[in-house]
Design an enzyme around this catalytic site. Structure first.
Site, PDB file in Angstrom:
ATOM      1  CD  GLU A  43      -3.075  -0.211   0.000  1.00  0.00           C
ATOM      2  OE1 GLU A  43      -3.181   0.252  -1.156  1.00  0.00           O
ATOM      3  OE2 GLU A  43      -3.595  -1.278   0.351  1.00  0.00           O
ATOM      4  CG  HIS A  44      -0.086   4.877   0.570  1.00  0.00           C
ATOM      5  ND1 HIS A  44      -0.523   6.058   0.013  1.00  0.00           N
ATOM      6  CD2 HIS A  44      -1.089   4.445   1.365  1.00  0.00           C
ATOM      7  CE1 HIS A  44      -1.737   6.334   0.485  1.00  0.00           C
ATOM      8  NE2 HIS A  44      -2.104   5.367   1.304  1.00  0.00           N
ATOM      9  CG  ASP A  46       0.405   2.866  -6.643  1.00  0.00           C
ATOM     10  OD1 ASP A  46       0.634   3.657  -5.695  1.00  0.00           O
ATOM     11  OD2 ASP A  46      -0.682   2.837  -7.259  1.00  0.00           O
ATOM     12  N   GLY A 136     -15.981   5.498  -3.587  1.00  0.00           N
ATOM     13  CA  GLY A 136     -15.195   6.073  -2.491  1.00  0.00           C
ATOM     14  C   GLY A 136     -14.909   5.078  -1.388  1.00  0.00           C
ATOM     15  N   GLY A 138     -12.538   2.648  -1.502  1.00  0.00           N
ATOM     16  CA  GLY A 138     -11.190   2.088  -1.551  1.00  0.00           C
ATOM     17  C   GLY A 138     -11.091   0.845  -2.425  1.00  0.00           C
ATOM     18  CG  ASP A 186      -6.240   1.951  -7.882  1.00  0.00           C
ATOM     19  OD1 ASP A 186      -5.472   1.184  -7.264  1.00  0.00           O
ATOM     20  OD2 ASP A 186      -6.780   2.946  -7.365  1.00  0.00           O
TER      21      ASP A 186
HETATM   22  P1  ADP Z   1     -12.640   4.817  -5.091  1.00  0.00           P
HETATM   23  O1  ADP Z   1     -11.899   4.793  -6.373  1.00  0.00           O
HETATM   24  O2  ADP Z   1     -11.886   4.219  -3.966  1.00  0.00           O
HETATM   25  O3  ADP Z   1     -14.007   4.233  -5.177  1.00  0.00           O
HETATM   26  P2  ADP Z   1     -12.437   7.660  -5.537  1.00  0.00           P
HETATM   27  O4  ADP Z   1     -12.697   8.820  -4.669  1.00  0.00           O
HETATM   28  O5  ADP Z   1     -11.093   7.513  -6.144  1.00  0.00           O
HETATM   29  O6  ADP Z   1     -12.828   6.355  -4.686  1.00  0.00           O
HETATM   30  O7  ADP Z   1     -13.462   7.651  -6.755  1.00  0.00           O
HETATM   31  C1  ADP Z   1     -14.854   7.778  -6.529  1.00  0.00           C
HETATM   32  C2  ADP Z   1     -15.436   8.728  -7.557  1.00  0.00           C
HETATM   33  O8  ADP Z   1     -15.416   8.114  -8.865  1.00  0.00           O
HETATM   34  C3  ADP Z   1     -16.896   9.041  -7.318  1.00  0.00           C
HETATM   35  O9  ADP Z   1     -17.056  10.093  -6.395  1.00  0.00           O
HETATM   36  C4  ADP Z   1     -17.368   9.421  -8.708  1.00  0.00           C
HETATM   37  O10 ADP Z   1     -17.006  10.752  -9.006  1.00  0.00           O
HETATM   38  C5  ADP Z   1     -16.549   8.503  -9.609  1.00  0.00           C
HETATM   39  N1  ADP Z   1     -17.314   7.276  -9.946  1.00  0.00           N
HETATM   40  C6  ADP Z   1     -16.957   6.007  -9.706  1.00  0.00           C
HETATM   41  N2  ADP Z   1     -17.895   5.136 -10.148  1.00  0.00           N
HETATM   42  C7  ADP Z   1     -18.870   5.865 -10.707  1.00  0.00           C
HETATM   43  C8  ADP Z   1     -20.123   5.561 -11.336  1.00  0.00           C
HETATM   44  N3  ADP Z   1     -20.559   4.318 -11.477  1.00  0.00           N
HETATM   45  N4  ADP Z   1     -20.858   6.598 -11.785  1.00  0.00           N
HETATM   46  C9  ADP Z   1     -20.423   7.864 -11.660  1.00  0.00           C
HETATM   47  N5  ADP Z   1     -19.287   8.205 -11.061  1.00  0.00           N
HETATM   48  C10 ADP Z   1     -18.506   7.242 -10.584  1.00  0.00           C
HETATM   49 MG    MG Z   2     -10.069   5.820  -6.769  1.00  0.00          MG
END
Ligand code: ADP
Ligand code: MG
Length: 393
Positions: A43-44, A46, A136, A138, A186
């Site tokens: 973790e952390h 990459d 969001g 992870g 990722d």
């Molecule tokens: P993680 O990648 O861990 O889920 P992030 O904060 O990096 O968290 O990314 C989440 C963001 O990605 C959401 O707030 C949104 O803006 C975008 N996102 C992810 N999946 C979708 C989806 N199915 N529809 C719309 N936006 C999405």
């Molecule tokens: Mg992300």
């Protein structure tokens, strides 16, 4: 997998129905999906050019849609958590100028992918997104959205098919359009994930070694704390720059090139926080290599021990854990048959990943549920395939 998560075909049906309802058209022409991921260890590391050991998940983002004759783009997300509005309309720049980020925020991941697509110019299109990856949490819903979209664009206008370059283009999209200076992990595993395997990725050479992970006696349990983190906040970029500072103080291009001996020799020249950040990264890179070897040998106890060491280091040295994640890890470790548990992903909330014997899964879930002060969501997962085109019914 999780009992309540929709399957790939259920997601396709949701997206397809919404597409036909909104656009008053027959079925869309194209359907694709790309998985979220869980990182088992590393973790952390990459963005420090180190090693990571993630696997692609059965949780995916699906995109369905069709090419249009003009330059107009419409994208709709079926995911309520994405925020309003869930529809975005824009035109593809015809003169090679760039597509600027804007509102809604979620559409910036799509715009970024269009911007970095490797075979421009693209035709206009209409698309609908549906996902079973929690946002969001992870598990990298962001990379799964980027990679699913890139895969969708490949169906409209093929590029040369180089998978590593595809992952890099999606990473660039996240940098320039979502403002998150993420590493390559990722997007890489969302593109190149293999069923029944974790991937040991060398983030410097961008080479991956598949590590078999299909023992039926073993379960990989993901527990979502349901506490949200925001990677676009200040903490992630701050960790990145602390690592860069540490590397340059050690006279290295990246912390990948540094050893603990180098770090100890430079200790007096580094402030205490920078020292701890660098120590986490240097030791975590080594742990990841050892963990992959342990997994290959089927030495699950050794693997689990390294997972716990990783968690403790993220908590104490890198300081990206939080009370909820620590609680979930402690609870999991109290269950007999659990080999190891750790926070996974950027931190400050999100998920833990736990490796355990299959027959203890019910006991583990009950115990974690009892001990956790919040309300967790569980996913029983298996290593799955990377992004792919799907056949529409
Ligand atoms: P993680 O990648 O861990 O889920 P992030 O904060 O990096 O968290 O990314 C989440 C963001 O990605 C959401 O707030 C949104 O803006 C975008 N996102 C992810 N999946 C979708 C989806 N199915 N529809 C719309 N936006 C999405
Ligand atoms: Mg992300």
């Amino acid at each position: 997998m999780a009992g309540s998560s929709p399957s790939v075909s259920e997601l396709v049906t949701t997206a397809r129905n919404l597409y036909m309802q909104v656009f008053r058209e027959e079925s869309p022409q194209v359907a694709v999906c790309a998985p979220g991921r869980v990182n088992l260890i590393g973790e952390h590391t990459d963005y420090n050019q180190g090693f990571v050991l993630p696997m692609a998940l059965p949780l995916v983002t699906v995109v369905v849609g069709s090419k249009t004759s003009g330059k107009d783009v419409t994208v709709i997300t079926a995911t309520e958590d994405a925020g309003e509005p869930r529809r975005v309309d824009f035109s593809l720049p015809s003169d090679g100028s760039s597509l600027s980020p804007g509102l809604p925020c979620w559409a910036n991941y799509v715009k970024g992918v269009i911007q970095h697509y490797r075979a421009p110019p693209l035709p206009g299109f209409r698309a609908v997104v549906a996902s079973s990856v929690p946002l969001g949490g992870g598990l990298s819903s962001s990379a799964s959205l980027e990679v699913a979209f890139y895969t969708f664009l490949q169906q409209l206008k093929p590029d040369d098919g180089d998978k590593v370059s595809k992952a890099v283009a999606c990473q660039q999209a996240e940098h320039t359009h979502a403002g998150v200076p993420c590493g390559i992990m990722d997007q890489f595993v969302s593109v190149l994930g293999l069923e029944g395997h974790a991937l040991l990725i060398d983030c410097r050479s961008l080479e991956a070694t598949p590590v078999p992970l299909a023992d039926p006696g073993l379960v990989i349990l993901i527990t979502n704390s349901n506490v949200r983190h925001s990677l676009t906040g200040s903490e992630y970029p701050m960790r990145r720059s602390q690592c860069e500072n540490a590397a340059s103080a050690l006279g290295k291009d990246s912390l990948r090139d540094a050893t603990m001996k180098d770090l100890e020799a430079a200790k007096t020249r580094l402030d205490e926080v920078t020292y701890r950040r660098a120590r986490h990264v240097i030791e975590e890179i080594e742990r990841t290599v050892h963990a992959a070897e342990a997994l290959k040998r089927g030495a699950y106890k050794d693997f689990g021990k390294l997972m716990l060491e990783s968690h403790n280091s993220l908590r104490d040295l890198y300081e990206v854990s939080c009370r909820e994640l620590d609680e979930l890890v402690s609870a999991a470790m109290e269950v007999e048959g659990v080999f190891g548990s750790r926070m996974t992903g950027g931190g400050f909330g999100g998920c833990t990943v736990t490796l355990l014997m299959a027959h203890t899964i019910d006991k583990a879930i009950l115990h974690i549920q009892e001990r956790y002060s919040g309300s967790p969501t569980f996913y029983i997962t298996t290593p799955s395939e990377g992004a792919r085109a799907l056949t529409l019914p």
